[in-house]
Structure formats: structure tokens, C-alpha cells
Design an enzyme around this catalytic site. Structure first.
Site, PDB file in Angstrom:
ATOM      1  N   ARG A  31       0.834  -1.202   0.000  1.00  0.00           N
ATOM      2  CA  ARG A  31       0.000   0.000   0.000  1.00  0.00           C
ATOM      3  C   ARG A  31       0.871   1.255   0.000  1.00  0.00           C
ATOM      4  O   ARG A  31       0.640   2.193  -0.745  1.00  0.00           O
ATOM      5  CB  ARG A  31      -0.925  -0.009   1.220  1.00  0.00           C
ATOM      6  CG  ARG A  31      -1.812   1.233   1.306  1.00  0.00           C
ATOM      7  CD  ARG A  31      -1.265   2.161   2.387  1.00  0.00           C
ATOM      8  NE  ARG A  31      -2.043   3.375   2.446  1.00  0.00           N
ATOM      9  CZ  ARG A  31      -1.494   4.575   2.373  1.00  0.00           C
ATOM     10  NH1 ARG A  31      -0.203   4.750   2.256  1.00  0.00           N
ATOM     11  NH2 ARG A  31      -2.250   5.647   2.444  1.00  0.00           N
ATOM     12  N   HIS A  84       3.003   6.030  -2.444  1.00  0.00           N
ATOM     13  CA  HIS A  84       4.107   6.982  -2.382  1.00  0.00           C
ATOM     14  C   HIS A  84       5.144   6.825  -3.487  1.00  0.00           C
ATOM     15  O   HIS A  84       5.874   7.772  -3.780  1.00  0.00           O
ATOM     16  CB  HIS A  84       4.795   6.889  -1.017  1.00  0.00           C
ATOM     17  CG  HIS A  84       3.868   7.179   0.114  1.00  0.00           C
ATOM     18  ND1 HIS A  84       3.371   8.434   0.367  1.00  0.00           N
ATOM     19  CD2 HIS A  84       3.315   6.365   1.045  1.00  0.00           C
ATOM     20  CE1 HIS A  84       2.561   8.390   1.410  1.00  0.00           C
ATOM     21  NE2 HIS A  84       2.515   7.137   1.845  1.00  0.00           N
TER      22      HIS A  84
END
Length: 114
Positions: free
Chosen positions: A74, A79
Site C-alpha cells: 500500500r 508513495h
């Protein structure tokens, strides 16, 4: 309103099942369709985010689930989006999601609905 641990497990299971359904499209279609990639990424993000909110007691009831890897995926998707490769997502769907689904289904009886 805070989601219960049971609801979080259900969130993970549903997102994993939806992610697995993308495999039905086939790897060639997946590689050629940015919408399938985006859908797969989103489902994996949901899996990781819901996993992030599980407490230690709930997570330890399912010791074979790679919780840190789910959370890590995730974080990577959110990111490091510019490094995401379709073949890595496909391999994750193919290799990691089916065992996760089996583990969660088997463990559902041990997590109280609260």
C-alpha cells in the site's frame, strides 16, 4: 465511526476478491488497459490500508498472513506510484492474492463481529 476489526477483515477480503477477479481478464488485457491496472492498484491499496488499522491481537490470530508486506505494498503504491510496474501488480494478483483470500476465509470464524 470506527470500523471494527471484523469489518476491517471483511474490507481486506472483499478488496482481495475484487483484485483477484481482474485475473479473469488475462495478462494481455491487463497489460494493455490502464483502467485494469488502476483498479488493481486501488484494491491493493484498500487491502494495505485496512491491514494497517488491524490491532496486534487480531493480526496475531492470523500469523500466516504477511501483514507487513500488505502494508508495504500500500505504501509503495501510494508513495512510489511512479515506480509501479504492471507486471509486478499482475504477479501480486496471481501469486499473493489467492493465498491471502484462503487465509482470510479460514480465519473469519476466529474474529468476532463485535
Amino acid at each position: 465511526m470506527t470500523r471494527s476489526q471484523h469489518q476491517r477483515i471483511i474490507d481486506i477480503l472483499r478488496a482481495a476478491e475484487r483484485a483477484a477477479s481482474i485475473l479473469d481478464e488475462g495478462s494481455e488485457a491487463f497489460a494493455d488497459d490502464w483502467k485494469l491496472l488502476a483498479a488493481a492498484e486501488r484494491m491493493l491499496e484498500i487491502v494495505g490500508e485496512a491491514a494497517r488499522h488491524l490491532d496486534d491481537e487480531t493480526a496475531t490470530q492470523m500469523p500466516d498472513v504477511p501483514w507487513s508486506r500488505l502494508r508495504g505494498m500500500r505504501n509503495f503504491l501510494a508513495h512510489e506510484y511512479h515506480h509501479v510496474r504492471a507486471e509486478v501488480i499482475w504477479r501480486t494478483l496471481e501469486m499473493d492474492i489467492p493465498p491471502l483470500i484462503r487465509q482470510l476465509r479460514a480465519a473469519m470464524d476466529n474474529v468476532s463481529p463485535e
